[in-house]
Structure formats: C-alpha cells, structure tokens
Design an enzyme around this catalytic site. Structure first.
Site, mmCIF file in Angstrom:
data_model
loop_
_atom_site.group_PDB
_atom_site.id
_atom_site.type_symbol
_atom_site.label_atom_id
_atom_site.label_comp_id
_atom_site.label_asym_id
_atom_site.label_seq_id
_atom_site.Cartn_x
_atom_site.Cartn_y
_atom_site.Cartn_z
ATOM 1 N N ASP A 137 -7.456 4.258 -3.734
ATOM 2 C CA ASP A 137 -7.397 5.048 -2.504
ATOM 3 C C ASP A 137 -7.469 4.095 -1.316
ATOM 4 O O ASP A 137 -8.459 3.393 -1.119
ATOM 5 C CB ASP A 137 -8.584 6.016 -2.478
ATOM 6 C CG ASP A 137 -8.547 6.967 -1.290
ATOM 7 O OD1 ASP A 137 -7.781 6.714 -0.338
ATOM 8 O OD2 ASP A 137 -9.297 7.959 -1.305
ATOM 9 N N MET A 138 -6.409 4.086 -0.513
ATOM 10 C CA MET A 138 -6.365 3.171 0.632
ATOM 11 C C MET A 138 -7.438 3.476 1.664
ATOM 12 O O MET A 138 -7.760 2.638 2.508
ATOM 13 C CB MET A 138 -4.985 3.216 1.290
ATOM 14 C CG MET A 138 -4.600 4.557 1.853
ATOM 15 S SD MET A 138 -2.878 4.545 2.429
ATOM 16 C CE MET A 138 -2.657 6.287 2.837
ATOM 17 N N LYS A 168 4.775 0.528 4.325
ATOM 18 C CA LYS A 168 6.141 1.005 4.574
ATOM 19 C C LYS A 168 6.165 2.527 4.558
ATOM 20 O O LYS A 168 5.905 3.163 3.556
ATOM 21 C CB LYS A 168 7.098 0.466 3.506
ATOM 22 C CG LYS A 168 8.534 0.952 3.671
ATOM 23 C CD LYS A 168 9.438 0.400 2.580
ATOM 24 C CE LYS A 168 9.123 1.008 1.238
ATOM 25 N NZ LYS A 168 9.452 2.460 1.188
ATOM 26 N N HIS A 188 2.954 6.947 9.401
ATOM 27 C CA HIS A 188 3.450 8.138 10.110
ATOM 28 C C HIS A 188 3.025 9.443 9.426
ATOM 29 O O HIS A 188 3.160 10.521 9.999
ATOM 30 C CB HIS A 188 4.968 8.082 10.309
ATOM 31 C CG HIS A 188 5.779 8.287 9.071
ATOM 32 N ND1 HIS A 188 7.127 8.547 9.105
ATOM 33 C CD2 HIS A 188 5.445 8.280 7.740
ATOM 34 C CE1 HIS A 188 7.599 8.678 7.874
ATOM 35 N NE2 HIS A 188 6.591 8.523 7.041
ATOM 36 N N VAL A 237 0.843 -1.196 0.000
ATOM 37 C CA VAL A 237 0.000 0.000 0.000
ATOM 38 C C VAL A 237 0.884 1.253 0.000
ATOM 39 O O VAL A 237 1.770 1.385 0.839
ATOM 40 C CB VAL A 237 -0.941 0.021 1.217
ATOM 41 C CG1 VAL A 237 -1.731 1.324 1.259
ATOM 42 C CG2 VAL A 237 -1.877 -1.175 1.171
ATOM 43 N N GLY A 238 0.643 2.145 -0.967
ATOM 44 C CA GLY A 238 1.515 3.304 -1.113
ATOM 45 C C GLY A 238 2.879 2.893 -1.618
ATOM 46 O O GLY A 238 3.887 3.530 -1.290
ATOM 47 N N ASP A 243 -1.405 2.421 -5.261
ATOM 48 C CA ASP A 243 -0.991 3.807 -5.060
ATOM 49 C C ASP A 243 -1.929 4.716 -5.839
ATOM 50 O O ASP A 243 -2.829 4.243 -6.538
ATOM 51 C CB ASP A 243 0.470 4.034 -5.487
ATOM 52 C CG ASP A 243 1.162 5.094 -4.626
ATOM 53 O OD1 ASP A 243 0.581 6.191 -4.469
ATOM 54 O OD2 ASP A 243 2.260 4.830 -4.113
ATOM 55 N N ARG A 244 -1.674 6.035 -5.735
ATOM 56 C CA ARG A 244 -2.508 6.993 -6.468
ATOM 57 C C ARG A 244 -2.465 6.681 -7.967
ATOM 58 O O ARG A 244 -1.435 6.265 -8.487
ATOM 59 C CB ARG A 244 -2.007 8.413 -6.209
ATOM 60 C CG ARG A 244 -2.217 8.904 -4.782
ATOM 61 C CD ARG A 244 -1.485 10.208 -4.525
ATOM 62 N NE ARG A 244 -0.038 10.026 -4.564
ATOM 63 C CZ ARG A 244 0.815 10.920 -5.050
ATOM 64 N NH1 ARG A 244 0.379 12.040 -5.584
ATOM 65 N NH2 ARG A 244 2.113 10.667 -5.039
ATOM 66 N N GLY A 294 4.344 3.134 -4.420
ATOM 67 C CA GLY A 294 5.015 3.951 -5.425
ATOM 68 C C GLY A 294 5.210 3.226 -6.739
ATOM 69 O O GLY A 294 4.275 2.632 -7.291
#
Length: 358
Positions: free
Chosen positions: A244-245, A258, A262, A200-201, A224-225, A203
């Site tokens: 979209d997560m 990863k 945060h 997820v995310g 990802d987007r 890239g």
C-alpha cells in the site's frame, strides 16, 4: 447576456447546431468505436494490406443486405470523426471509394505491440452510462465519488470484488503503458545515474520491464495491490511487491508515479509524495520522484489538448475525488510534501514528465 428574444436567427441556429451535435453524439461517438472494434474492422483493414471497399468489407463480415446502408452510414461517420480515411480509387470504375485506417484506428488493431483496444474496451462500456446517470445525485452527496453513489463502493473496492473487471482494468493500463514506453525511449537523461527505481501502481510491470530492458543496470521494483502482483514472476532485475503506497514504498534511487496522483485528492497525494520522499532519502543527487501526468495550461495548450485535459479533470473529480492539476497546483503540492525543486518536460501531446527533488 442576451435572452432568446435578443438572439439573431443565425445565432440561434448556430446554438441549435452545437446543441444537437452533442445531444445526438451522446452515446454514438463511443459506441460506434466499440462497434468497429467488436466487428474487428481495424483488424480486417490492417490485414487487407490496402484500403477496403464497402462491398469487400460487407462480404467479409457477411452483413445482411438490409443492413448495408446503415453500415455504410456508420463507416462514413467514423471517417468524419477521424477514425477512418476515405480513399478515392480513380482506377476502379465500379467502386471509387474505399476505407483506410488513420493513426487513431491503427491503435485499435488487436494483438499488436501498441494496441489500445483493451483501453477502449474498458472505457467504452455500457455500464459506464449507468454510472454517469447518477451525476445529479452525486452532486449532493458529500465526499462520495460517483462510483460510491452508483455502485456502493469506490473504484478500488469495486475492482477488488470483481476479478473480471480487475483483469480488464490491468490489461487497459498495460496497453497505455506501451504508449508511455515509446515516449520514454527518448528520455535517457531521466535515468542517468539511477541504479534502482520503484514503479508505484505499476500494475503488471509493462513500464518496469521496458525500463529494465532499456537500462540493464537499473534494478526495478513494481509496487501494487497484492491481488494485482501475487501471481507475477520477477527476475534478478525486476521484482514485484504487494503493498500500500499510503503505508510505505520500497527504498530506491527513484520513484515513478505514472498516472497515479490524478486519482487522488491533494491530501492523499501529499501522503503518497511524503512516502516517496522517504523512499529516496539518503540517495543524494540521485534521489528523485518521476511523475507522469497532465499539466493544465489553458493559456498555451492547443484547444483540443486543453479539452482532453479538462475532460480528464471531470472524470477524475467525479469518479475518484481526484483531479488534473495546473503547474501552480503541482508546485503547491510538491512544496507541502517537503520537496525543494521540480522540472517539467513535455512527454506526449497531453502528458508531461515532472522530476521532483528533495
């Protein structure tokens, strides 16, 4: 607390030293590293195959004679900061001092497998100072990020409208993923029994490709987007999904997050983790979420590692309304998202690998 009048002269001078060190290094620490990269100094020393003298470096760079003293000053400061090593050559009667790369500057050599030059280019940017110059105004703007206050848009909106910055961001994240891949090579146990995973995310898929190569039986999906993945080509074992997560995450045995959580508030992270839990539902013992993040532990971490984590916490809080978390904060978040247990393992000097189970 002592007033100025109560301080001894030695204490006053110690305070002066600490203050001036930070005041004078405000821009220089970052910009001297950027200067070194822009001139290609790490590449020159790397290709030289041995420590390089000031005379040799000046000749290669064609530095004007009037600037040689200042260049020497910059190199000496970079050596003091740990980005170069001064090597003494006792066999050279004309020049006894030469410069070698350190572990940190080795990572700034361009076009190498583990180069973090793209990350440095992203983070050491003159425009970054303009963003941070709005810190006072940001303090009084309810719920707005520093990006909102300074640029009129959050980070993701800004990247969505600026293709050049978006490309730079993706290159920087990909370079960091190469470092994560080195760390993950020793974590075969993490992927035991896993037949499918969603990054997820993820890239451009640097980490997913590494997982796919190391574990051919694992089917990898990068979420990802849409603008990040729309022009990327997958394989039988690796596919890209634009989405979209916060809406949904493709089904899999495991979900990898990863350096994602945060960036977000507890409320947003709870939603992301709930979607992760839904994605691995029905997978039995194989189902889990793998989180790679910092875990703040001021009581046990070395002073330098704690400093980096606290620095990242400031950046995440101000720029994204996110934060770095302690183990207690992570545990609270996992429980609220409906998970039953978790396990934290060391990964790199400042990052941990957290496995959480439904």
């Amino acid at each position: 607390m002592a007033s100025n009048n109560d301080l001894k002269a030695s204490e006053m001078f110690e305070g002066l030293l600490h203050l001036y060190k930070h005041l004078h290094s405000y821009a220089l620490d970052g910009m001297s590293i950027r200067w070194m990269i822009e001139l290609g100094i790490p590449d020159i020393i790397h290709n030289h195959d041995q420590p390089i003298t000031l005379t040799e470096l000046v000749s290669i760079l064609q530095i004007p004679p009037t600037k040689v003293r200042a260049v020497h000053s910059l190199l000496r400061y970079l050596a003091h900061s740990g980005f170069l090593e001064i090597v003494r050559d006792h066999h050279n009667t004309e020049e006894k001092e030469a410069y070698a790369l350190t572990a940190a500057s080795q990572l700034l050599v361009k076009d190498t497998h583990l180069s973090l030059a793209p990350m440095a280019e992203l983070l050491i940017n003159p425009s970054g100072g303009l963003v941070w110059s709005h810190l006072k105004k940001w303090t009084y703007e309810d719920d707005l990020t520093l990006f909102d206050v300074s640029l009129g848009s959050n980070a993701w909106g800004f990247l969505g409208k600026n293709q050049e910055k978006n490309n730079l961001f993706n290159k920087a994240m990909a370079s960091d993923s190469q470092m994560m891949n080195v760390a993950l090579r020793g974590c075969n146990w993490v992927f035991e029994g896993v037949e499918s995973i969603v990054d997820v995310g993820g890239g451009t898929g640097t980490t997913a490709k590494a997982i796919s190569d190391a574990f051919p039986n694992v089917k990898c999906t990068v979420l990802d987007r849409q603008q990040v993945v729309e022009n990327l080509s997958g394989t039988n074992d690796l596919k890209y999904v634009g989405g979209d997560m916060f809406e949904s995450i493709p089904k899999a045995d495991a979900v990898l997050l990863k350096w994602v959580l945060h960036n977000w508030s507890d409320k947003d992270c709870k939603k992301i983790l709930e979607n992760c839990k839904e994605a691995i539902s029905g997978k039995g013992k194989r189902g889990k979420v793998i989180v790679i993040e910092s875990v703040i532990n001021e009581g046990q971490d070395e002073h330098g590692i704690t400093g980096l984590k606290l620095l990242m916490d400031v950046k995440m809080s101000c720029l994204f309304n996110g934060k770095e978390r302690s183990e207690e904060e992570w545990k609270k978040l996992f429980v609220e998202a409906g998970f039953q247990s978790y396990k934290i393992s060391p990964l790199t000097g400042h990052l941990s690998l957290i496995q959480i189970y439904p």
